[in-house]
Motif scaffolding. Structure first.
Motif, PDB file in Angstrom:
ATOM      1  N   SER A  33       0.830  -1.198   0.000  1.00  0.00           N
ATOM      2  CA  SER A  33       0.000   0.000   0.000  1.00  0.00           C
ATOM      3  C   SER A  33       0.869   1.254   0.000  1.00  0.00           C
ATOM      4  CB  SER A  33      -0.921  -0.015   1.213  1.00  0.00           C
ATOM      5  OG  SER A  33      -1.682   1.150   1.267  1.00  0.00           O
ATOM      6  N   LYS A  34       1.929   1.220   0.809  1.00  0.00           N
ATOM      7  CA  LYS A  34       2.845   2.365   0.863  1.00  0.00           C
ATOM      8  C   LYS A  34       3.530   2.547  -0.479  1.00  0.00           C
ATOM      9  CE  LYS A  34       6.432   4.506   3.511  1.00  0.00           C
ATOM     10  NZ  LYS A  34       7.837   4.346   3.656  1.00  0.00           N
ATOM     11  N   SER A  35       3.927   1.445  -1.104  1.00  0.00           N
ATOM     12  CA  SER A  35       4.559   1.522  -2.417  1.00  0.00           C
ATOM     13  C   SER A  35       3.607   2.123  -3.442  1.00  0.00           C
ATOM     14  CB  SER A  35       5.011   0.139  -2.891  1.00  0.00           C
ATOM     15  OG  SER A  35       6.013  -0.363  -2.048  1.00  0.00           O
ATOM     16  N   VAL A  36       2.351   1.703  -3.389  1.00  0.00           N
ATOM     17  CA  VAL A  36       1.351   2.237  -4.314  1.00  0.00           C
ATOM     18  C   VAL A  36       1.155   3.730  -4.058  1.00  0.00           C
ATOM     19  CG1 VAL A  36      -1.109   2.179  -4.914  1.00  0.00           C
ATOM     20  CG2 VAL A  36       0.175   0.050  -4.717  1.00  0.00           C
ATOM     21  N   SER A  37       1.099   4.127  -2.794  1.00  0.00           N
ATOM     22  CA  SER A  37       0.946   5.550  -2.467  1.00  0.00           C
ATOM     23  C   SER A  37       2.132   6.351  -2.992  1.00  0.00           C
ATOM     24  CB  SER A  37       0.845   5.747  -0.953  1.00  0.00           C
ATOM     25  OG  SER A  37      -0.399   5.316  -0.488  1.00  0.00           O
ATOM     26  N   ASP A  38       3.327   5.820  -2.811  1.00  0.00           N
ATOM     27  CA  ASP A  38       4.524   6.500  -3.317  1.00  0.00           C
ATOM     28  C   ASP A  38       4.467   6.633  -4.834  1.00  0.00           C
ATOM     29  OD1 ASP A  38       5.438   6.674  -0.725  1.00  0.00           O
ATOM     30  OD2 ASP A  38       6.904   5.053  -0.916  1.00  0.00           O
ATOM     31  N   LEU A  39       4.016   5.577  -5.500  1.00  0.00           N
ATOM     32  CA  LEU A  39       3.897   5.624  -6.961  1.00  0.00           C
ATOM     33  C   LEU A  39       2.847   6.635  -7.396  1.00  0.00           C
ATOM     34  CD1 LEU A  39       4.156   1.851  -7.953  1.00  0.00           C
ATOM     35  CD2 LEU A  39       5.798   3.652  -8.460  1.00  0.00           C
ATOM     36  N   GLU A  42       4.348  10.029  -7.127  1.00  0.00           N
ATOM     37  CA  GLU A  42       5.312  10.227  -8.210  1.00  0.00           C
ATOM     38  C   GLU A  42       4.589  10.515  -9.526  1.00  0.00           C
ATOM     39  OE1 GLU A  42       9.063  10.641  -9.851  1.00  0.00           O
ATOM     40  OE2 GLU A  42       8.522  10.437  -7.749  1.00  0.00           O
ATOM     41  N   ILE A  43       3.495   9.795  -9.781  1.00  0.00           N
ATOM     42  CA  ILE A  43       2.710  10.022 -11.004  1.00  0.00           C
ATOM     43  C   ILE A  43       2.113  11.426 -10.996  1.00  0.00           C
ATOM     44  CG2 ILE A  43       0.589   9.342 -12.200  1.00  0.00           C
ATOM     45  CD1 ILE A  43       1.348   6.409 -11.412  1.00  0.00           C
ATOM     46  N   LEU A  44       1.580  11.854  -9.854  1.00  0.00           N
ATOM     47  CA  LEU A  44       1.022  13.209  -9.764  1.00  0.00           C
ATOM     48  C   LEU A  44       2.097  14.262 -10.018  1.00  0.00           C
ATOM     49  CD1 LEU A  44      -1.389  12.897  -6.702  1.00  0.00           C
ATOM     50  CD2 LEU A  44      -2.006  13.170  -9.104  1.00  0.00           C
ATOM     51  N   TYR A  45       3.293  14.032  -9.458  1.00  0.00           N
ATOM     52  CA  TYR A  45       4.410  14.956  -9.682  1.00  0.00           C
ATOM     53  C   TYR A  45       4.758  15.015 -11.173  1.00  0.00           C
ATOM     54  CZ  TYR A  45       9.204  16.621  -9.870  1.00  0.00           C
ATOM     55  OH  TYR A  45      10.338  17.304 -10.206  1.00  0.00           O
TER      56      TYR A  45
END
Length: 82
Positions: A33-39, A42-45
């Motif tokens: 879940s944390k990895s997905v949140s980080d991704l 990153e996508i939003l950035y």
């Protein structure tokens, strides 16, 4: 044939093992879940960066149109003098 001895703690041991398995699975899901949140962040950035680049390209395009128009007018002006 050897018969296993029944222990009154056997169901408790099984429950403890199940609990450990569930805890491990929950920890793994939290990591995912944390990895997905980080991704997602990153996508939003990257989307924001793309929007900034698109805006910059739009501005460059406007400048180039102005330069080309000025060049055309200058050529017309020089042509009239000759």
């Amino acid at each position: 044939m050897k018969r296993e001895r029944y222990s009154p703690l056997q169901p408790l041991n099984m429950n403890n093992q199940l609990l450990k398995n569930v805890k491990a699975e929950i920890k793994e899901k939290i990591k995912l879940s944390k990895s997905v949140s980080d991704l997602e962040l990153e996508i939003l950035y990257l989307i924001e960066e793309c929007e900034r680049l698109n805006n910059a390209l739009s501005e460059i395009s406007k400048i180039l149109k102005t330069v080309n128009q000025a060049r055309r007018l200058w050529k017309e002006h020089i042509g009239e003098k000759e």
